[in-house]
Design a protein around this motif. Structure first.
Motif, mmCIF file in Angstrom:
data_model
loop_
_atom_site.group_PDB
_atom_site.id
_atom_site.type_symbol
_atom_site.label_atom_id
_atom_site.label_comp_id
_atom_site.label_asym_id
_atom_site.label_seq_id
_atom_site.Cartn_x
_atom_site.Cartn_y
_atom_site.Cartn_z
ATOM 1 N N VAL A 136 0.838 -1.204 0.000
ATOM 2 C CA VAL A 136 0.000 0.000 0.000
ATOM 3 C C VAL A 136 0.873 1.254 0.000
ATOM 4 O O VAL A 136 0.665 2.186 -0.775
ATOM 5 N N VAL A 137 1.887 1.247 0.865
ATOM 6 C CA VAL A 137 2.783 2.409 0.931
ATOM 7 C C VAL A 137 3.516 2.592 -0.390
ATOM 8 O O VAL A 137 3.616 3.701 -0.924
ATOM 9 N N ILE A 190 3.387 5.870 -2.982
ATOM 10 C CA ILE A 190 4.563 6.667 -3.348
ATOM 11 C C ILE A 190 4.812 6.596 -4.844
ATOM 12 O O ILE A 190 5.065 7.608 -5.504
ATOM 13 N N PHE A 191 4.690 5.391 -5.403
ATOM 14 C CA PHE A 191 4.946 5.192 -6.813
ATOM 15 C C PHE A 191 3.957 6.000 -7.658
ATOM 16 O O PHE A 191 4.332 6.649 -8.641
ATOM 17 N N SER A 192 2.652 5.979 -7.255
ATOM 18 C CA SER A 192 1.653 6.750 -8.005
ATOM 19 C C SER A 192 1.978 8.232 -7.946
ATOM 20 O O SER A 192 1.768 8.954 -8.915
ATOM 21 N N TRP A 195 -0.251 16.849 10.345
ATOM 22 C CA TRP A 195 -0.724 17.798 9.340
ATOM 23 C C TRP A 195 -2.245 17.858 9.403
ATOM 24 O O TRP A 195 -2.903 16.903 9.779
ATOM 25 N N GLU A 196 -2.806 18.969 8.966
ATOM 26 C CA GLU A 196 -4.263 19.031 8.912
ATOM 27 C C GLU A 196 -4.792 18.730 7.531
ATOM 28 O O GLU A 196 -5.854 18.158 7.372
ATOM 29 N N THR A 197 -4.064 19.180 6.527
ATOM 30 C CA THR A 197 -4.465 18.836 5.163
ATOM 31 C C THR A 197 -3.240 18.289 4.455
ATOM 32 O O THR A 197 -2.116 18.462 4.904
ATOM 33 N N VAL A 198 -3.496 17.627 3.356
ATOM 34 C CA VAL A 198 -2.367 17.082 2.598
ATOM 35 C C VAL A 198 -2.676 17.238 1.118
ATOM 36 O O VAL A 198 -3.841 17.163 0.694
ATOM 37 N N ASN A 199 -1.626 17.489 0.331
ATOM 38 C CA ASN A 199 -1.795 17.587 -1.113
ATOM 39 C C ASN A 199 -1.553 16.236 -1.736
ATOM 40 O O ASN A 199 -0.473 15.680 -1.610
ATOM 41 N N MET A 200 -2.601 15.739 -2.394
ATOM 42 C CA MET A 200 -2.438 14.438 -3.022
ATOM 43 C C MET A 200 -3.101 14.433 -4.365
ATOM 44 O O MET A 200 -3.962 15.257 -4.649
ATOM 45 N N MET A 219 -5.688 7.776 -4.203
ATOM 46 C CA MET A 219 -6.751 7.066 -3.486
ATOM 47 C C MET A 219 -7.082 5.779 -4.232
ATOM 48 O O MET A 219 -7.323 4.742 -3.639
ATOM 49 N N HIS A 220 -7.096 5.870 -5.570
ATOM 50 C CA HIS A 220 -7.383 4.669 -6.343
ATOM 51 C C HIS A 220 -6.260 3.655 -6.200
ATOM 52 O O HIS A 220 -6.506 2.449 -6.170
#
Lengths: 422, 429
Positions: free
Chosen positions: A249-250, A254-256, A305-310, A315-316
């Motif tokens: 999962v990790v 990271i790869f995505s 952190w409160e928010t994260v940039n992704m 998620m997929h």
């Protein structure tokens, strides 16, 4: 004359342990490796061979990715043909049916037919502009299903005509074996190619997740393994399974993240008729644009952190890695059961230290289907170019009525502005 | 067993068949008990065995054909249900043969898993059919809408569950048997279930596309048998010693003629030629439409060759009758290969019939073996030569695309229509 069917019937009724082993394939490790490793003990030698070949395969994989989509398609096709060959050969060995009349030709013929059918559908969809220009291709495309069916029927009739007394059962077994193998290898390889056309990231992330799960489950099992997972594969352990799950999962995450930044991986593969090449250039879809996500309160304490940039794609990737780690291994167990059932150690001996191509790809099959179903259910709807192609072959009256329905729908949704012509 | 051997002798089979009798008498024939109903047994008790067999077959044939007519009369819904029942029975028959061959009736989980896979595959196919043909009904009901939107995913998840259960059920010392049964189940599903759904698609195209092919296969069966009985001399294929070239060729010509006549009669009635549609308001199936070109009489010029024979210069026919020639030809020339395949299968596994469901005839599969290839052929034929894709299905797919994709397709379609002059370029955008 020996009645092979009688003998086979006797064989079938015996329990598994009475059945003699299929003779193991010969050792095909290249000379050069053997000489380099001649000093080490047998155990370490095996490790080194496996390790070197793993690195070789991964490097080969990167090289082909670099070379582009077309090479990847060729690679998928070659792997499919080799897997098919491996499984069919096992069937021959199990049934000692190598000399059955016509059978080898028929197996390859059916492989050709099914591939023709699938590639024809793919070519028609993705190369629509290329195809429009050439008359002969137009004919082939229009009647594609009929032609494929006629080809298949020819094979079917040849099979019926080739039935030989005293070999009936064997021939039916090989017929069924061929069809099940086609179902497994050929359909899945075409799903892989469809995924590839959606965007190389949909090809790379699933395959890498499965490979990562393989390797990390092995490593976790090696260092921490204690509780056996399933009787079928005694070397698998729960510790390896769970450790592999979290690592995959990790890794997927990271790869995505890295892949999502490059258009080369993210854009659907398209065929440019002017330059006669595949291009991957586009406006990245929403999936591949950074968004702010609020971190759930649980994790806020952990991460700070409160928010994260992704990227939404990450998620997929979570869903993909989960499938690769939890359900993917069942493909491996299935293959293990198959090998035990037919008393073979490996599918073949193509890759020294690893076995056959099927040994490496057994977990990938379920993954390919899952990714395809996932994409069609959650990511995109039907293929737009295919839809367009179908619209263009309707009758004119049907086209007109469809046009009017679409127009009213688009205007209703505000996608199309009604013309202000008086 | 004794009865089946004496039946073989009495049917006047050739010498090569007596060789196969020793095969039947060999290791594991599936024993078949006499299933003829008491009523028939008593009524025919005076006749000799041979004639009794004939009468039983004849009566059952008439019963089946009558039953067929009744069902056609009752309409599409009943037909769909019958197709489904036939499919389940065929699946059951073939799986039972597998159990008997491998003595694997007691394998853990296996019966459950076979039925579960049957359920999954049927769920997948029926879901696709329902979504296509009952589109508006599905959109209205919220639970159905969600099921239909994620249909493929749900079907795949169901299938995977079965797959994982299979893997978990593998038992040492039974691996090979379990894999055989797994393979057997999947091949059976491929043959039986996919074909039955193609039949239902053909049915929705118009009942005539369902009735004419099935009738042609039945007619070919009966005609080939009769021609073979009266004129049969040259054996056709070693697999089925009872078939002869005279029967084959005689059957071919009679079936083509029969197809032409049947199509002529049926093309006149809307209830046969119109596509089956589901009417949302009345919540029932309707067959009402403007008959398409295929079902409107046209003048054809008779080729010069036939003019002298027939004496007419032109003839009025429905275009569909020309298609019926293709269907009958397939039914007579290629359909029998389905029968040979089934014969080979029965000899390979040393069984006389698939089951004993129909007295005098054997199992349901015995009656339907030639139909499977026919169903696929008709479906491919329709898709290739008769109609293109289903417009409502296309609209439905269109609605799930993204707005930019929708716009692109709309503009391309518009340009195409303007190009062909179907849409005036001066119309509103």
């Amino acid at each position: 004359e020996v009645d092979l069917d009688e003998r086979l019937h006797e064989l079938d009724l015996r329990s598994d342990s009475d059945i003699p082993d299929v003779p193991p394939p010969t050792d095909s490790t290249p000379e050069i490796l053997k000489r380099a490793l001649s000093g080490l003990s047998a155990r370490w030698k095996n490790w080194w061979i496996r390790g070197i070949l793993s690195l070789a395969m991964i490097s080969g994989f990167f090289l082909i990715i670099y070379l582009g989509s077309f090479m990847l398609m060729l690679l998928v096709l070659s792997i499919q043909v080799k897997c098919y060959h491996e499984i069919i050969t096992i069937g021959y060995r199990v049934y000692h049916s190598y000399d059955l009349p016509w059978f080898r030709s028929l197996s390859w013929y059916f492989l050709l037919c099914v591939n023709y059918f699938f590639y024809g559908e793919t070519v028609a969809d993705y190369f629509a502009t290329f195809v429009q220009r050439r008359e002969q291709l137009q004919f082939l495309i229009r009647y594609h299903r009929f032609i494929s069916f006629a080809l298949y029927l020819t094979g079917f009739c040849m099979f019926v005509l080739s039935l030989v007394k005293k070999h009936y059962r064997l021939q039916f077994y090989m017929f069924a074996w061929t069809h099940v193998t086609l179902l497994i290898t050929v359909t899945q390889s075409h799903l892989v190619i469809q995924n590839l056309f959606e965007g190389m990231i949909w090809f790379l992330v699933p395959i890498s997740s499965v490979i990562c799960n393989d390797i990390t489950a092995y490593i976790f099992g090696f260092f921490f393994g204690r509780t056996p997972l399933i009787k079928l594969s005694p070397k698998k352990t729960w510790e390896g399974f769970i450790g592999g799950f979290f690592s995959t999962v990790v890794f997927g995450f990271i790869f995505s993240y890295f892949l999502a930044q490059h258009q080369y991986f993210v854009c659907p593969v398209e065929y440019n008729s002017e330059t006669n090449r595949f291009v991957t250039e586009c406006e990245p879809s929403e999936l591949f644009q950074m968004k702010k996500y609020s971190v759930p309160p649980l994790l806020q304490a952990v991460l700070g952190w409160e928010t994260v940039n992704m990227y939404p794609f990450q998620m997929h990737s979570f869903a993909l890695s989960t499938f690769a780690s939890l359900i993917g291994p069942f493909g491996g167990f299935f293959a293990s059961g198959f090998k035990r059932a037919f008393k073979i150690k490996d599918f073949a001996d193509t890759i020294p230290g690893h076995g056959g191509i099927m040994d490496r790809f057994d977990c990938q099959y379920l993954m390919a289907t899952f990714v395809h179903v996932y994409i069609t259910s959650f990511i995109r709807g039907p293929n737009p170019s295919k839809l367009l192609k179908q619209l263009l072959i309707l009758q004119p009256e049907q086209q007109l009525s469809v046009y009017k329905t679409l127009k009213s729908h688009l205007i209703e949704k505000g996608i199309l502005q009604p013309s202000l012509r008086g | 067993l004794q009865e089946s051997e004496s039946e073989n002798k009495l049917d006047g089979e050739t010498a090569s068949d007596s060789e196969s009798k020793s095969e039947f008498g060999g290791s594991s024939p599936v024993p078949s008990s006499d299933d003829t109903p008491e009523v028939l047994n008593r009524a025919l008790s005076n006749l000799s065995s041979r004639w009794k067999n004939w009468w039983v077959r004849g009566i059952l044939t008439l019963a089946m054909i009558t039953f067929f007519f009744i069902i056609i009369y009752l309409g599409p819904m009943v037909l769909m249900t019958i197709v489904m029942c036939v499919q389940i029975k065929c699946f059951h028959e073939i799986i039972t043969i597998g159990y008997n061959v491998y003595h694997s009736y007691d394998l853990p989980w296996f019966r459950t898993l076979s039925w579960y896979f049957l359920l999954c595959v049927n769920y997948f196919f029926y879901g696709e059919t329902v979504t296509d043909y009952f589109f508006t009904l599905v959109q209205r009901e919220e639970p159905l809408r969600i099921l239909s939107k994620y249909h493929r995913f749900i079907s795949f998840a169901l299938y995977l569950t079965g797959f994982c259960m299979f893997v978990l059920s593998l038992v040492k010392k039974h691996y090979r048997l379990q894999f055989y049964m797994f393979g057997w189940t999947h091949v059976t599903l491929l043959i039986v279930v996919t074909q039955s759904h193609l039949i239902i698609h053909n049915l929705f195209e118009g009942m005539i596309w369902f009735i004419v092919p099935i009738s042609c296969v039945i007619c070919n069966d009966i005609m080939a048998y009769m021609f073979g009985f009266f004129f049969g001399r040259t054996p056709l294929i070693k697999l089925s010693p009872k078939k002869t070239w005279e029967g084959f060729i005689g059957g071919f010509f009679s079936t083509v003629l029969f197809g032409l006549l049947l199509s002529y009669v049926m093309s006149g009635y809307r209830c046969f030629t119109c596509p089956v549609e589901f009417n949302n308001d009345t919540n029932s199936f309707t067959v009402d439409c403007e008959p398409s070109e295929l079902f409107q009489l046209q003048e054809y010029n008779i080729p010069v060759v036939l003019q002298s024979v027939v004496g007419w210069k032109t003839v009025r026919m429905y275009p569909f009758q020309i298609h019926s020639i293709a269907l009958s030809t397939f039914a007579s020339l290629i359909g029998p290969f389905g029968g040979f395949f089934a014969s080979g299968f029965k000899r390979a596994f040393k069984i006389k019939d698939f089951a004993n469901t129909i007295p005098g005839h054997g199992g349901i599969m015995d009656r339907f073996d030639c139909q499977y290839l026919m169903a696929t052929f008709v479906n491919v034929y329709i898709a290739s030569f008769i109609r293109g894709p289903n417009p409502s299905k296309l609209i439905q797919q269109f609605l799930t695309l993204r707005p930019d994709q929708q716009l692109h397709i709309f503009n391309t379609l518009k340009a195409h229509l303007v190009d062909r002059g179907i849409l005036g370029s001066l119309e509103d955008a």
